[in-house]
Write an enzyme that holds these catalytic residues in place. Structure first.
Site, short mmCIF file in Angstrom:
data_model
loop_
_atom_site.label_atom_id
_atom_site.label_comp_id
_atom_site.label_asym_id
_atom_site.label_seq_id
_atom_site.Cartn_x
_atom_site.Cartn_y
_atom_site.Cartn_z
N LYS A 16 0.83 -1.21 0.00
CA LYS A 16 0.00 0.00 0.00
C LYS A 16 0.86 1.26 0.00
O LYS A 16 0.52 2.25 -0.64
CB LYS A 16 -0.91 0.00 1.25
CG LYS A 16 -1.86 -1.18 1.31
CD LYS A 16 -2.68 -1.18 2.59
CE LYS A 16 -1.87 -1.43 3.85
NZ LYS A 16 -1.28 -2.79 3.96
N HIS A 41 4.78 0.85 6.39
CA HIS A 41 4.65 1.09 4.95
C HIS A 41 6.01 1.54 4.40
O HIS A 41 6.54 2.55 4.83
CB HIS A 41 3.60 2.16 4.67
CG HIS A 41 2.23 1.78 5.19
ND1 HIS A 41 1.19 2.66 5.26
CD2 HIS A 41 1.75 0.60 5.66
CE1 HIS A 41 0.11 2.04 5.74
NE2 HIS A 41 0.44 0.79 6.00
N GLN A 223 -3.10 -1.94 7.36
CA GLN A 223 -3.53 -3.35 7.50
C GLN A 223 -4.29 -3.80 6.24
O GLN A 223 -3.99 -3.31 5.17
CB GLN A 223 -4.36 -3.55 8.78
CG GLN A 223 -3.55 -3.46 10.06
CD GLN A 223 -3.32 -2.05 10.57
OE1 GLN A 223 -4.23 -1.25 10.64
NE2 GLN A 223 -2.10 -1.73 10.96
P1 GDP Z 1 2.28 -2.08 3.06
O1 GDP Z 1 2.24 -2.35 4.52
O2 GDP Z 1 1.06 -2.57 2.35
O3 GDP Z 1 2.61 -0.66 2.71
O4 GDP Z 1 3.47 -2.97 2.49
P2 GDP Z 1 4.96 -3.06 3.12
O5 GDP Z 1 5.66 -1.79 2.79
O6 GDP Z 1 4.90 -3.52 4.52
O7 GDP Z 1 5.52 -4.29 2.29
C1 GDP Z 1 5.67 -4.24 0.90
C2 GDP Z 1 7.14 -4.38 0.53
O8 GDP Z 1 7.25 -4.69 -0.84
C3 GDP Z 1 7.96 -3.11 0.72
O9 GDP Z 1 9.26 -3.47 1.09
C4 GDP Z 1 7.95 -2.47 -0.66
O10 GDP Z 1 9.10 -1.66 -0.91
C5 GDP Z 1 7.98 -3.69 -1.53
N1 GDP Z 1 7.28 -3.56 -2.83
C6 GDP Z 1 6.17 -2.83 -3.15
N2 GDP Z 1 5.80 -3.06 -4.42
C7 GDP Z 1 6.69 -3.96 -4.92
C8 GDP Z 1 6.83 -4.63 -6.18
O11 GDP Z 1 6.05 -4.47 -7.10
N3 GDP Z 1 7.88 -5.52 -6.29
C9 GDP Z 1 8.76 -5.76 -5.29
N4 GDP Z 1 9.73 -6.64 -5.51
N5 GDP Z 1 8.66 -5.15 -4.10
C10 GDP Z 1 7.63 -4.28 -3.91
P1 IMO Z 2 0.40 -2.80 7.30
O1 IMO Z 2 -0.32 -1.47 7.31
C1 IMO Z 2 0.53 -6.96 8.53
C2 IMO Z 2 -1.28 -7.95 12.39
C3 IMO Z 2 -0.34 -8.44 13.48
C4 IMO Z 2 -1.28 -9.39 14.21
C5 IMO Z 2 -2.62 -8.68 14.14
C6 IMO Z 2 -2.99 -7.87 15.38
O2 IMO Z 2 1.88 -2.68 7.25
O3 IMO Z 2 -0.17 -3.68 6.23
P2 IMO Z 2 -2.09 -5.53 16.31
O4 IMO Z 2 -0.73 -5.10 16.75
O5 IMO Z 2 -2.66 -4.74 15.20
O6 IMO Z 2 -3.06 -5.67 17.45
O7 IMO Z 2 -1.88 -7.06 15.76
O8 IMO Z 2 -2.55 -7.80 13.02
N1 IMO Z 2 -0.93 -6.64 11.79
C7 IMO Z 2 -0.38 -6.51 10.57
N2 IMO Z 2 0.05 -7.43 9.69
N3 IMO Z 2 0.62 -5.65 8.22
C8 IMO Z 2 0.17 -4.71 9.08
O9 IMO Z 2 0.09 -3.41 8.75
C9 IMO Z 2 -0.32 -5.11 10.34
N4 IMO Z 2 -0.80 -4.47 11.43
C10 IMO Z 2 -1.18 -5.42 12.29
O10 IMO Z 2 0.78 -9.08 12.95
O11 IMO Z 2 -1.40 -10.59 13.50
MG MG Z 3 3.38 -3.23 6.00
#
Ligand code: GDP
Ligand code: IMO
Ligand code: MG
Length: 426
Positions: A16, A41, A223
């Protein structure tokens, strides 16, 4: 007046942050509407990789106003440290606005989060231990302390006095932990108040005025749909409403102001923490996804569980959020696989489920039914148009659209901004 909501369609970490960042170029406001610093994120801004937990991923553009809305629970210590990190990197946080109605994460919330998890033993949720669940529990119990309370330390002290008595009873008598000191908390939060004062305001008014003026407002979910308190895999969920409806309550806008709801779909699925996961690959396939996709938690560093894309879940996310479009992320991570599986339904006790069922017994015990698709086994990270993708990759995307009835607006083939295929303007 276009309001656009961006939500995760899985258990979080769908990418996201990256998609919010790229959509922000065309936005005037970016609003975080729920969750707290349990979110992580990652945004790759040029060569710089930044991890955000509270501040909206739209912070990197000067023309945008980032907002932390009413529905978010804010740990002021984390917020200030994020502000400092961004400022050190030369990214201005001057325009950031924080809702006066947002609830505060207090020291006892963090301690209780860990203590409750500890007591659950094998039944633990696997929370991030950031105090998010206990802070929302206090909000619903009407004993929460809000951002506006730190603007009037007398009110803050009054509220804290009442609540801390109960919390200290809990800590000492139930959890065998030391009590917290009233004066220490007053002093700590007094320091935060001085620094945060200028950010705190009436954000629903500002957002609604922006929509009235025809500004573009992006509501950034944290999330994902299956972590939603009402619609997720309860009790293995977070304590807020990441779904699209949560944007309206969390930011204080009416549903008719929303023009589009975009669902972020990772090309496979991950989950951090406990709970059912029908397509989980607790094997070499899952390990390969984890290593190639670098699937380690942004907030806690935990290994993310990995598995194949699940169409019953996606169909459910489309319905629950009223999705109008999809974005696929991390398609490049599947490039190594000779064969790709797509779960099209679940089978349980002689019955087939093409839509994610509410019955936890089915979700825990069902057998996923897979369709096999050929892999493309070539690097796709340089593709910028659909034509540049191998046929098998195009077929994978087309098949998901066919099974769900929704087109993809964007396909992401790498973490960087430019590693993106734009198909339809959002
Ligand atoms: P979010 O919580 O939904 O914002 O996702 P996170 O940032 O926790 O996890 C997504 C990970 O994938 C991050 O390290 C991003 O930099 C990476 N990412 C996002 N889009 C892509 C993609 O299209 N390809 C690859 N290889 N990595 C990506
Ligand atoms: P983003 O925004 C993935 C999960 C935790 C746990 C459950 C409850 O990066 O996608 P909490 O601390 O919220 O009470 O934990 O939710 N969890 C996530 N898993 N990405 C997240 O956020 C999360 N935020 C909470 O691992 O299973
Ligand atoms: Mg994340």
């Amino acid at each position: 007046m276009p309001g656009i909501i961006l939500v995760g369609t899985q258990w979080g970490d769908e990418g996201k942050g990256k998609i919010t960042d790229i959509l922000t170029e065309d936005m005037d406001y970016v609003v975080r509407y729920q969750g707290g610093n349990n979110a992580g994120h990652t945004v790759v801004n040029g060569e710089q990789e930044l991890k955000l937990h509270l501040i909206p991923s739209g912070i990197f553009y000067e023309h945008v106003i980032p907002i932390i809305a009413d529905g978010v629970v804010v740990d002021p210590k984390v917020l200030l440290s994020e502000i400092d990190t961004l400022e050190k990197e030369g990214i201005s946080t001057e325009k950031l606005l924080v809702s006066s109605s947002a609830h505060l994460i207090m020291p006892y919330h963090r301690i209780l989060d860990a203590a409750v998890e500890h007591n659950l033993g094998d039944n633990k949720i696997g929370t991030t231990k950031k105090g998010v669940g206990p802070a929302y529990a206090d909000k619903i119990s009407r004993v929460g302390i809000r951002m506006q309370d730190i603007l009037h330390m007398k009110i803050f002290q009054q509220k804290l006095k009442d609540v801390l008595t109960t919390k200290n009873e809990l800590l000492t008598k139930i959890y065998n932990l030391p009590p917290l000191d009233f004066n220490d908390i007053v002093e700590e939060y007094g320091t935060y108040a001085k620094r945060l004062r200028s950010y705190i305001t009436d954000t629903p008014l500002i957002i609604n005025q922006a929509l009235d003026a025809g500004k573009r407002v992006l509501f950034e979910g944290a999330q994902g749909t299956l972590l939603d308190i009402d619609h997720g895999t309860y009790p293995f969920v977070t304590s807020s409403s990441p779904v699209a409806g949560g944007a309206c309550t969390g930011a204080g806008v009416g549903p008719v102001r929303i023009k589009e709801v975009i669902g972020i779909v990772k090309a496979y699925i991950t989950r951090v923490g406990a709970g059912p996961f029908p397509t989980e690959q607790d094997n070499e396939t899952g390990e390969a996804m984890r290593e190639i996709g670098v699937e380690y938690g942004t907030t806690t560093g935990r290994s993310r569980r990995c598995g194949w894309l699940d169409i019953p879940i996606l169909r459910y996310a489309i319905a629950i959020n009223g999705l109008t479009g999809l974005v696929m992320t991390k398609l490049d991570v599947l490039s190594k696989f000779a064969e790709i599986r797509l779960c099209t339904s679940y089978s349980f006790a002689g019955k087939s489920y093409s839509y994610f069922p509410p019955d936890q017994n089915v979700v825990h015990k069902c057998r996923p039914v897979y369709e096999m698709l050929p892999g493309w086994q070539s690097d796709i990270s340089a593709a910028r148009t659909m034509e540049e993708l191998p046929q098998a990759a195009k077929d994978y995307i087309a098949r998901i659209s066919e099974l769900t009835g929704l087109p993809f607006n964007i396909v992401s083939v790498g973490p960087k901004r430019k590693e993106t295929i734009s198909l339809k303007r959002i």
